[in-house]
Design a protein around this motif. Structure first.
Motif, PDB file in Angstrom:
ATOM      1  N   GLY A 196       0.616  -1.369  -0.055  1.00 36.75           N
ATOM      2  CA  GLY A 196      -0.010   0.096   0.111  1.00 36.75           C
ATOM      3  C   GLY A 196       0.639   1.223   0.023  1.00 36.75           C
ATOM      4  O   GLY A 196       0.273   1.971   0.759  1.00 36.75           O
ATOM      5  N   TRP A 197       1.625   1.525  -0.669  1.00 32.07           N
ATOM      6  CA  TRP A 197       2.132   3.006  -0.853  1.00 32.07           C
ATOM      7  C   TRP A 197       2.893   3.361  -2.324  1.00 32.07           C
ATOM      8  O   TRP A 197       3.478   2.524  -2.586  1.00 32.07           O
ATOM      9  CB  TRP A 197       2.866   3.646   0.284  1.00 32.07           C
ATOM     10  CG  TRP A 197       4.251   2.753   0.384  1.00 32.07           C
ATOM     11  CD1 TRP A 197       5.135   3.084   0.139  1.00 32.07           C
ATOM     12  CD2 TRP A 197       4.150   1.683   1.318  1.00 32.07           C
ATOM     13  NE1 TRP A 197       6.065   2.352   0.497  1.00 32.07           N
ATOM     14  CE2 TRP A 197       5.585   1.588   1.118  1.00 32.07           C
ATOM     15  CE3 TRP A 197       3.490   0.927   2.066  1.00 32.07           C
ATOM     16  CZ2 TRP A 197       6.096   0.305   1.876  1.00 32.07           C
ATOM     17  CZ3 TRP A 197       3.924  -0.127   2.776  1.00 32.07           C
ATOM     18  CH2 TRP A 197       5.234  -0.609   2.551  1.00 32.07           C
TER      19      TRP A 197
ATOM     20  N   PHE B 149       6.746  -3.590  -1.156  1.00 32.25           N
ATOM     21  CA  PHE B 149       5.378  -3.953  -0.987  1.00 32.25           C
ATOM     22  C   PHE B 149       4.510  -3.794  -2.474  1.00 32.25           C
ATOM     23  O   PHE B 149       3.443  -4.324  -2.402  1.00 32.25           O
ATOM     24  CB  PHE B 149       4.950  -2.801   0.229  1.00 32.25           C
ATOM     25  CG  PHE B 149       4.873  -3.392   1.428  1.00 32.25           C
ATOM     26  CD1 PHE B 149       4.323  -4.222   2.177  1.00 32.25           C
ATOM     27  CD2 PHE B 149       6.022  -2.800   2.023  1.00 32.25           C
ATOM     28  CE1 PHE B 149       4.684  -4.812   3.393  1.00 32.25           C
ATOM     29  CE2 PHE B 149       6.492  -3.191   3.399  1.00 32.25           C
ATOM     30  CZ  PHE B 149       5.523  -4.370   3.902  1.00 32.25           C
ATOM     31  N   TYR B 150       5.064  -2.798  -3.370  1.00 28.30           N
ATOM     32  CA  TYR B 150       4.187  -2.769  -4.425  1.00 28.30           C
ATOM     33  C   TYR B 150       4.982  -3.321  -5.648  1.00 28.30           C
ATOM     34  O   TYR B 150       4.440  -2.950  -7.035  1.00 28.30           O
ATOM     35  CB  TYR B 150       3.797  -1.001  -4.833  1.00 28.30           C
ATOM     36  CG  TYR B 150       2.821  -0.731  -4.319  1.00 28.30           C
ATOM     37  CD1 TYR B 150       1.443  -0.961  -4.820  1.00 28.30           C
ATOM     38  CD2 TYR B 150       2.504  -0.401  -2.764  1.00 28.30           C
ATOM     39  CE1 TYR B 150       0.150  -0.695  -4.503  1.00 28.30           C
ATOM     40  CE2 TYR B 150       1.095  -0.158  -2.367  1.00 28.30           C
ATOM     41  CZ  TYR B 150       0.021  -0.036  -3.125  1.00 28.30           C
ATOM     42  OH  TYR B 150      -1.036   0.204  -2.609  1.00 28.30           O
TER      43      TYR B 150
ATOM     44  N   PRO C 272      11.456  -8.718  -5.498  1.00 30.01           N
ATOM     45  CA  PRO C 272      11.483  -9.647  -4.451  1.00 30.01           C
ATOM     46  C   PRO C 272      10.751 -11.028  -5.045  1.00 30.01           C
ATOM     47  O   PRO C 272       9.721 -11.073  -5.930  1.00 30.01           O
ATOM     48  CB  PRO C 272      10.459  -8.897  -3.560  1.00 30.01           C
ATOM     49  CG  PRO C 272      10.491  -7.546  -3.767  1.00 30.01           C
ATOM     50  CD  PRO C 272      10.791  -7.451  -5.134  1.00 30.01           C
ATOM     51  N   GLU C 273      11.098 -12.214  -4.420  1.00 27.24           N
ATOM     52  CA  GLU C 273      10.577 -13.269  -4.704  1.00 27.24           C
ATOM     53  C   GLU C 273       9.574 -13.887  -3.878  1.00 27.24           C
ATOM     54  O   GLU C 273       9.706 -13.532  -2.704  1.00 27.24           O
ATOM     55  CB  GLU C 273      11.756 -14.573  -4.938  1.00 27.24           C
ATOM     56  CG  GLU C 273      12.751 -14.143  -5.800  1.00 27.24           C
ATOM     57  CD  GLU C 273      13.992 -15.153  -5.843  1.00 27.24           C
ATOM     58  OE1 GLU C 273      13.722 -16.050  -5.186  1.00 27.24           O
ATOM     59  OE2 GLU C 273      14.959 -14.960  -6.307  1.00 27.24           O
ATOM     60  N   ILE C 274       8.235 -13.938  -4.352  1.00 22.93           N
ATOM     61  CA  ILE C 274       7.068 -14.481  -3.350  1.00 22.93           C
ATOM     62  C   ILE C 274       6.509 -15.841  -3.496  1.00 22.93           C
ATOM     63  O   ILE C 274       6.330 -16.283  -4.585  1.00 22.93           O
ATOM     64  CB  ILE C 274       6.094 -13.230  -3.641  1.00 22.93           C
ATOM     65  CG1 ILE C 274       6.643 -11.818  -3.386  1.00 22.93           C
ATOM     66  CG2 ILE C 274       4.798 -13.374  -2.852  1.00 22.93           C
ATOM     67  CD1 ILE C 274       5.754 -10.778  -4.055  1.00 22.93           C
ATOM     68  N   ARG C 275       6.175 -16.389  -2.467  1.00 26.85           N
ATOM     69  CA  ARG C 275       5.925 -17.958  -2.588  1.00 26.85           C
ATOM     70  C   ARG C 275       5.066 -17.975  -1.286  1.00 26.85           C
ATOM     71  O   ARG C 275       5.514 -17.950  -0.084  1.00 26.85           O
ATOM     72  CB  ARG C 275       7.015 -18.907  -2.575  1.00 26.85           C
ATOM     73  CG  ARG C 275       6.673 -20.251  -2.496  1.00 26.85           C
ATOM     74  CD  ARG C 275       7.919 -21.102  -2.967  1.00 26.85           C
ATOM     75  NE  ARG C 275       8.969 -20.922  -1.758  1.00 26.85           N
ATOM     76  CZ  ARG C 275       8.893 -21.779  -0.756  1.00 26.85           C
ATOM     77  NH1 ARG C 275       8.177 -22.800  -0.515  1.00 26.85           N
ATOM     78  NH2 ARG C 275      10.063 -21.627   0.044  1.00 26.85           N
ATOM     79  N   ASN C 276       3.763 -18.621  -1.356  1.00 23.33           N
ATOM     80  CA  ASN C 276       2.984 -18.959  -0.338  1.00 23.33           C
ATOM     81  C   ASN C 276       3.510 -20.378   0.236  1.00 23.33           C
ATOM     82  O   ASN C 276       3.651 -21.495  -0.552  1.00 23.33           O
ATOM     83  CB  ASN C 276       1.549 -19.030  -0.768  1.00 23.33           C
ATOM     84  CG  ASN C 276       1.058 -17.532  -0.731  1.00 23.33           C
ATOM     85  OD1 ASN C 276       1.628 -16.567  -0.090  1.00 23.33           O
ATOM     86  ND2 ASN C 276       0.014 -17.341  -1.604  1.00 23.33           N
TER      87      ASN C 276
ATOM     88  N   PHE D 113      15.275  -2.455   3.926  1.00 23.69           N
ATOM     89  CA  PHE D 113      13.930  -2.763   4.430  1.00 23.69           C
ATOM     90  C   PHE D 113      13.535  -2.644   5.865  1.00 23.69           C
ATOM     91  O   PHE D 113      12.715  -2.051   6.434  1.00 23.69           O
ATOM     92  CB  PHE D 113      13.376  -4.109   3.862  1.00 23.69           C
ATOM     93  CG  PHE D 113      11.990  -4.388   4.151  1.00 23.69           C
ATOM     94  CD1 PHE D 113      11.032  -3.334   3.261  1.00 23.69           C
ATOM     95  CD2 PHE D 113      11.555  -5.495   4.764  1.00 23.69           C
ATOM     96  CE1 PHE D 113       9.621  -3.904   3.620  1.00 23.69           C
ATOM     97  CE2 PHE D 113      10.360  -5.585   4.979  1.00 23.69           C
ATOM     98  CZ  PHE D 113       9.405  -4.939   4.255  1.00 23.69           C
ATOM     99  N   LYS D 114      14.798  -3.204   6.754  1.00 22.31           N
ATOM    100  CA  LYS D 114      14.384  -3.211   8.061  1.00 22.31           C
ATOM    101  C   LYS D 114      14.383  -1.847   8.520  1.00 22.31           C
ATOM    102  O   LYS D 114      13.788  -1.036   9.444  1.00 22.31           O
ATOM    103  CB  LYS D 114      15.624  -3.900   8.953  1.00 22.31           C
ATOM    104  CG  LYS D 114      15.424  -4.204  10.381  1.00 22.31           C
ATOM    105  CD  LYS D 114      16.138  -4.867  10.933  1.00 22.31           C
ATOM    106  CE  LYS D 114      16.038  -5.235  12.491  1.00 22.31           C
ATOM    107  NZ  LYS D 114      17.151  -5.925  13.109  1.00 22.31           N
TER     108      LYS D 114
END
Length: 273
Positions: free
Chosen positions: A6-7, A106-107, A117-121, A141-142
């Protein structure tokens, strides 16, 4: 997976109000006597833009409303900001640079797939569901996430009244100014994702709440319906917990709260009955 939290603010964190300046004073970040901005957002204003409704408003709730159910939420038209806390250099360049990186994570706002980023559920045998996000710059990021906690602590806004870091405030200031994110166990951060169809959680923003997490002080931030837990400590947490935090392997994990259980989980965190 469409991972968009969200931004989006290509011009910086504070929008058009960012250029307003006021009296000379000591900047809270660099500790220098400088001209201070009249409007510095504690939580980046652009953080909220993707979840504003057709009237450009947000939902703001209290912990009491979270307990009883949000029937008549308060609508607001901008994020929380404070005046006279930061100079332009620190607000726009130091913290603004971190905010821009947070936006990219995030976007999915990276120029190339290689840097995205690599994204996996993941569904584990115990029935838990979480999302793993890899290829994230740990330092940027931190520090972006820690900057929100620090800004809340230095703010005089009533919305952030429970956030008071004491001696840790100066530790975080130095980490941010020196661009040092610390080790995994220094101010670890956990992120939770709710799944509640009966609540419009996506646009809910509540005041941060102090609570105890594994016998250590922590703060819960509710931003755009996501729950960020900051553990204010440099002690060692359970390794199984640290595995889920933003870590030096350049990855982090997001817990998925069970459908219909989000409110119950958060109330349990906060010990609200």
């Amino acid at each position: 997976m469409g991972f968009r939290i969200g931004w989006v603010d290509e011009g910086g964190r504070g929008g058009s109000g960012r250029g307003w300046k006021m009296k000379i004073g000591k900047c809270k970040l660099c500790n220098q006597e400088r001209e201070l901005l009249n409007k510095s957002h504690v939580i980046p204003n652009s953080f909220f833009r993707a979840v504003m409704d057709e009237n450009n408003s947000l939902i703001q709730t209290s912990n009491l409303e979270l307990r009883s159910g949000i029937e008549k939420p308060k609508k607001i038209f901008t994020g929380e900001f404070d005046k006279g806390i930061l100079c332009s250099e620190c607000d726009n360049n130091v913290l603004g640079g971190l905010d821009k990186y947070g936006h990219k994570v995030f976007y999915a706002g990276f120029a190339s797939k290689k840097s995205s980023p690599e994204i996996r559920n993941v569904h584990n045998p115990q029935g838990s569901v979480y999302t793993i996000i890899k290829n994230v710059d740990y330092r940027k990021f931190k520090l972006f996430l820690l900057s929100i906690l620090w800004r809340a602590s230095i703010s005089s806004r009533p919305f952030f009244k429970e956030v008071s870091l004491g001696p840790y405030e100066e530790i975080l200031r130095k980490m941010l100014f020196e661009q040092n994110p610390g080790k995994n166990n220094e101010f670890p951060i956990l992120i939770y994702m709710p799944h509640d169809k009966e609540l419009n959680l996506k646009s809910i923003n509540g005041p941060p709440r102090k609570f105890e997490f594994q016998n250590q002080s922590a703060y819960l931030f509710t931003i755009n319906g996501f729950f960020f837990i900051y553990v204010v400590s440099v002690e060692k947490l359970d390794p199984s917990i640290l595995e889920f935090t933003v870590n030096t392997k350049n990855e982090f994990r997001i817990f998925h709260l069970p459908e219909g259980k989000s409110r119950d989980y958060i109330l349990r965190f906060l010990n609200i009955k």
